[in-house]
Scaffold this active site. Sequence first.
Site, PDB file in Angstrom:
ATOM      1  N   PHE A 243      -1.937  62.336 -38.918  1.00  9.28           N
ATOM      2  CA  PHE A 243      -1.474  63.589 -38.322  1.00  9.28           C
ATOM      3  C   PHE A 243      -2.556  64.654 -38.306  1.00  9.28           C
ATOM      4  O   PHE A 243      -2.500  65.595 -37.522  1.00  9.28           O
ATOM      5  CB  PHE A 243      -0.222  64.099 -39.055  1.00  9.28           C
ATOM      6  N   LYS A 244      -3.559  64.517 -39.159  1.00 13.64           N
ATOM      7  CA  LYS A 244      -4.629  65.521 -39.214  1.00 13.64           C
ATOM      8  C   LYS A 244      -5.358  65.640 -37.872  1.00 13.64           C
ATOM      9  O   LYS A 244      -5.920  66.685 -37.557  1.00 13.64           O
ATOM     10  CB  LYS A 244      -5.637  65.174 -40.312  1.00 13.64           C
TER      11      LYS A 244
END
Length: 470
Positions: free
Chosen positions: A112-113
Amino acid sequence: MKYISTRGETAHKPFSEVLLMGLAPDGGLMLPEHYPQVSRETLDKWRGLSYAELAFEVMSLFVTDIPADDLRDILNRTYTEAAFGSKEITPVRTLSDGIKIQALSNGPTLAFKDMAMQFLGNAFEYVLNKKGRELNILGATSGDTGSAAEYALRGKKGVNVFMLSPDGKMSAFQRAQMYSLQDENIHNIAVKGMFDDCQDIVKAVQNDAAFKEKYHIGTVNSINWGRIVAQVVYYFAGYFKATQSNDEQVSFCVPSGNFGNVCAGHIAKQMGLPIRRLIVATNENDVLDEFFKTGAYRPRNSEHTYVTSSPSMDISKASNFERFVFDLMDRDPQEINTLWAEVAAGKGFDLQFALEKVGGKYGFTSGKSTHADRLATIKQVYEQDKELIDPHTADGVKVAREVREEGETVVCLETALAAKFDATIHEAVGDVAIPRPAALEGLEKLPQRVQVVPNNAAAVKEIIRETLDQ
């Protein structure tokens, strides 16, 4: 829109300056002077937008010193089907028991980063070019921030990356993603310690004003406001995907260690997005779960931080938590200075008196997941839904199931793809094939480039000096 520090002693700054600065000069974290309010009418207008268009509408409320056309161009180049694997960018799917999962892990590093880091890479390059400056990023990672930052910034003009990670504590895939990069502007540094030690070194260097100024030190950790504002967008996107109309409410369950991801949800809720509850899911490192249940915030040192099978959450000092407590304390910087002096002294603090406000006005609740829990959840989801979820997402699904109330729509934020954690997946479901993108086949066999250093800031500073003084 101007930005202020949680510690109250930094001059108000525009977005472009905050983007490059990381930790504020007074040791605090930067936040907007106020949260823009989004009306029902605005939500109605935004519901049908593409992800890049939605990102522009949300972020232009916070980014007022970059011309609209330039911001739109940055976002159109960032949120593409080529980079994120689908036109939706963050599609929402529903498990057989009704829990929803928002896919945030289809970017270049399968975590998700990437959602924020891909934006940060393009924004850094734009702002540095406008200012005629260079920036040397010093970051710390427990697994996913590092690779997301390095893939977003590799080859970018005017940027070097020095990324700290805990030696031997990440999965083999996570290590290979970072250490196999051969770009000249990427420097991997493995610290003999835990993630919290890496984070402490970053803060120590950030707090050395002379060194920071001389070597133009910035950060991509979630203390960077640019990361948080980019993450606010996918709460709006997830809400629209999980509902039929803006009359509905949604709760988000967020696996959390450093509090950055769920902090973006807190901001979206304060802006007026119809979020019912923000559910914080921790692993065995349950400092945040303890706070939301008791009001006591007791960070632990690295000796008391567990090494778990959801390693990106093996954190016992939630560096973004200060932003939420600032709001909780009615934005009183003196309160924050007092409370974080206690944290610095190793004591922590107790806000039991504010728990009703935490759960009522701000909608927070929490739960905890263990190794056995995540194995059982991975196995159950695989058997019932024929899909593999990573250990962190499993922590979220476990907690969501545990705390979900009747009629409540819960969206779990996906942390990463299962391919990053094959050992735990095989432990949970046996020797099954774990899909991974073709471009990442054989990743672990590539040559790796990393320097291992003792757990102290001086060793890291020396590497930065040697690299930049050449």
